[in-house]
Design a protein around this motif. Structure first.
Motif, PDB file in Angstrom:
ATOM      1  N   ARG A 127       0.841  -1.183   0.000  1.00  0.00           N
ATOM      2  CA  ARG A 127       0.000   0.000   0.000  1.00  0.00           C
ATOM      3  C   ARG A 127       0.892   1.254   0.000  1.00  0.00           C
ATOM      4  O   ARG A 127       2.079   1.194   0.316  1.00  0.00           O
ATOM      5  CB  ARG A 127      -0.963   0.040   1.194  1.00  0.00           C
ATOM      6  N   LYS A 132      -3.494  11.871  -1.695  1.00  0.00           N
ATOM      7  CA  LYS A 132      -3.908  11.718  -0.305  1.00  0.00           C
ATOM      8  C   LYS A 132      -5.104  12.591   0.061  1.00  0.00           C
ATOM      9  O   LYS A 132      -5.054  13.812  -0.136  1.00  0.00           O
ATOM     10  CB  LYS A 132      -2.748  12.092   0.636  1.00  0.00           C
ATOM     11  N   ALA A 186     -12.353   6.118   2.507  1.00  0.00           N
ATOM     12  CA  ALA A 186     -13.557   6.211   3.334  1.00  0.00           C
ATOM     13  C   ALA A 186     -14.375   7.463   3.008  1.00  0.00           C
ATOM     14  O   ALA A 186     -15.602   7.420   2.952  1.00  0.00           O
ATOM     15  CB  ALA A 186     -13.142   6.216   4.798  1.00  0.00           C
ATOM     16  N   ARG A 187     -13.683   8.562   2.779  1.00  0.00           N
ATOM     17  CA  ARG A 187     -14.388   9.827   2.518  1.00  0.00           C
ATOM     18  C   ARG A 187     -15.123   9.808   1.182  1.00  0.00           C
ATOM     19  O   ARG A 187     -15.983  10.639   0.930  1.00  0.00           O
ATOM     20  CB  ARG A 187     -13.388  10.985   2.538  1.00  0.00           C
ATOM     21  N   LYS A 208     -13.369   1.208   0.927  1.00  0.00           N
ATOM     22  CA  LYS A 208     -13.353   1.416   2.369  1.00  0.00           C
ATOM     23  C   LYS A 208     -14.709   1.908   2.859  1.00  0.00           C
ATOM     24  O   LYS A 208     -15.377   2.695   2.171  1.00  0.00           O
ATOM     25  CB  LYS A 208     -12.246   2.403   2.732  1.00  0.00           C
ATOM     26  N   ARG A 238     -12.770  -0.087   8.192  1.00  0.00           N
ATOM     27  CA  ARG A 238     -11.656   0.749   8.654  1.00  0.00           C
ATOM     28  C   ARG A 238     -12.051   1.631   9.850  1.00  0.00           C
ATOM     29  O   ARG A 238     -11.387   2.582  10.195  1.00  0.00           O
ATOM     30  CB  ARG A 238     -11.090   1.584   7.501  1.00  0.00           C
TER      31      ARG A 238
HETATM   32  C1  PEP Z   1      -5.448   5.544   3.841  1.00  0.00           C
HETATM   33  O1  PEP Z   1      -5.585   4.340   3.574  1.00  0.00           O
HETATM   34  O2  PEP Z   1      -4.344   6.090   3.993  1.00  0.00           O
HETATM   35  C2  PEP Z   1      -6.669   6.346   4.067  1.00  0.00           C
HETATM   36  C3  PEP Z   1      -6.692   7.649   3.834  1.00  0.00           C
HETATM   37  O3  PEP Z   1      -7.682   5.613   4.540  1.00  0.00           O
HETATM   38  P1  PEP Z   1      -9.228   6.004   4.832  1.00  0.00           P
HETATM   39  O4  PEP Z   1      -9.807   6.385   3.521  1.00  0.00           O
HETATM   40  O5  PEP Z   1      -9.788   4.738   5.407  1.00  0.00           O
HETATM   41  O6  PEP Z   1      -9.222   7.118   5.836  1.00  0.00           O
END
Ligand code: PEP
Ligand code: MN
Length: 339
Positions: A127, A132, A186-187, A208, A238
């Motif tokens: 990963r 980001k 997730a977002r 996620k 998550r």
């Molecule tokens: C990640 O995997 O770094 C991440 C941002 O995860 P999530 O979308 O679950 O917050």
């Protein structure tokens, strides 16, 4: 509706049934089971006449309604577990696929070293975020395409399958050029245009769970991807937002066996984001394997204190090796394998 074809239905019969379903204004999803083929006929139109029309076809054994709101993701449509395979990464079917690496790709040296450590410890997925999603617009936003190129180089050096996030439909083509698995963060779990865009690719998707999404909303999000014909969807628990503040999120592991009752899709757990605390990642990884997770996704950095994002939840290579060892012990006790 599930159109169950008679045993031994030929390819020609299946094609004919697909056309019939489509002529009735429904979408046909063919699901080849070990026993027989079924066609999930989905769409807004649902009437007794449609059911009767389909049931009267000679190649059809029976037509049964799908009770769940998520049709293709439901176990009613496909009782056999889906196994997602890409390179040496196998998620599901009695195998716990492990994906590990830093939260973000930071430099060539960092991602190559991470990949080598992950591989040596026995994992098969790497990963690393290049795009980001950060809570603050002033925080490090990722290395973008440069980061994707470094991930591809890390794959070339190790053979690991690359899992990385795509944040917008405009970037799907670009990210798919470098990634083996497209991660939906997730977002973005309910970003329906993004879900449709990754559904149009034939790359596996790691979806996620949104921090405040119900399981039904989670499965309906997966359904958006499946509805585009992409069968390789991996669900990822998550953690969710609750009143509790001792951990970053609350990691509900009952989700894993519950999802296994409702869907054929494999379920991976992310104990890094799920807890937000590095010391909790080892025990919660072990617990995830114990409750039946089909995979783990773990944040590991060669030097966690220097991680540019999510340092507090990132484990060291040494702890990651312990995670692998404990996961193997627990999985073996349950007749499963890890890697
Ligand atoms: C990640 O995997 O770094 C991440 C941002 O995860 P999530 O979308 O679950 O917050
Ligand atoms: Mn992270």
């Amino acid at each position: 509706m599930i159109v169950v074809l008679k045993r031994g239905a030929t390819a020609e019969m299946i094609q004919r049934m697909i056309r019939r379903v489509e002529d009735l204004g429904l979408k046909a999803h063919v699901i080849e089971g070990t026993e027989r083929t079924v066609i999930a006929a989905v769409g807004e139109k649902r009437s007794e006449t449609v059911r009767e029309t389909l049931e009267s076809c000679e190649e059809v054994e029976k037509v049964v309604p799908i009770l769940a709101s998520y049709k293709v993701a439901s176990k009613e449509t496909k009782p056999e577990a889906t196994v997602v395979r890409v390179r040496d990464l196998v998620i599901g079917g009695g195998h716990v696929g492990v994906i590990a690496g830093p939260c973000s790709v930071e430099s060539e040296a960092q991602i190559i070293e991470s990949a080598k450590l992950v591989k040596e410890a026995g994992a098969t997925g790497l990963r690393g975020g290049a795009f980001k999603p950060r809570t603050s617009p002033y925080a490090f936003q990722g290395m973008k395409e440069e980061g994707l190129k470094l991930l591809a180089a890390a794959r070339d050096a190790t053979g690991l399958a690359v899992v990385t996030e795509v944040m917008t439909p405009h970037h799907v083509e670009l990210v798919a050029k470098y990634a083996d698995v497209l991660q939906i963060g997730a977002r973005n779990m309910q970003n329906y245009h993004l879900l449709q865009a990754v559904g149009e690719t034939r790359k596996p998707v790691l979806l996620k769970r949104g921090p405040s999404a119900t399981i039904e909303e989670f499965l309906l999000a997966a359904e958006y991807i499946l509805d585009q014909g992409n069968k390789d969807v991996v669900l990822c628990e998550r953690g969710v937002r609750t009143f509790e503040t001792h951990t970053r999120f609350t990691l509900p592991l009952a989700t894993v066996p519950y999802l296994h009752e409702k869907t054929h899709l494999p379920v991976v757990v992310d104990p890094s984001h799920g807890t937000g605390i590095a010391s909790l990642v080892l025990p919660m990884s072990t617990a995830s394997v114990a409750c039946g997770a089909d995979g783990l996704i773990i944040e590991m950095h060669p030097d966690p204190r220097k991680a540019m994002s999510d340092a507090q939840q990132t484990v060291s290579p040494e702890v990651f090796r312990q995670i692998m060892a404990q996961a193997k012990t627990v999985a073996a006790a349950l007749g499963r394998t890890v890697g």
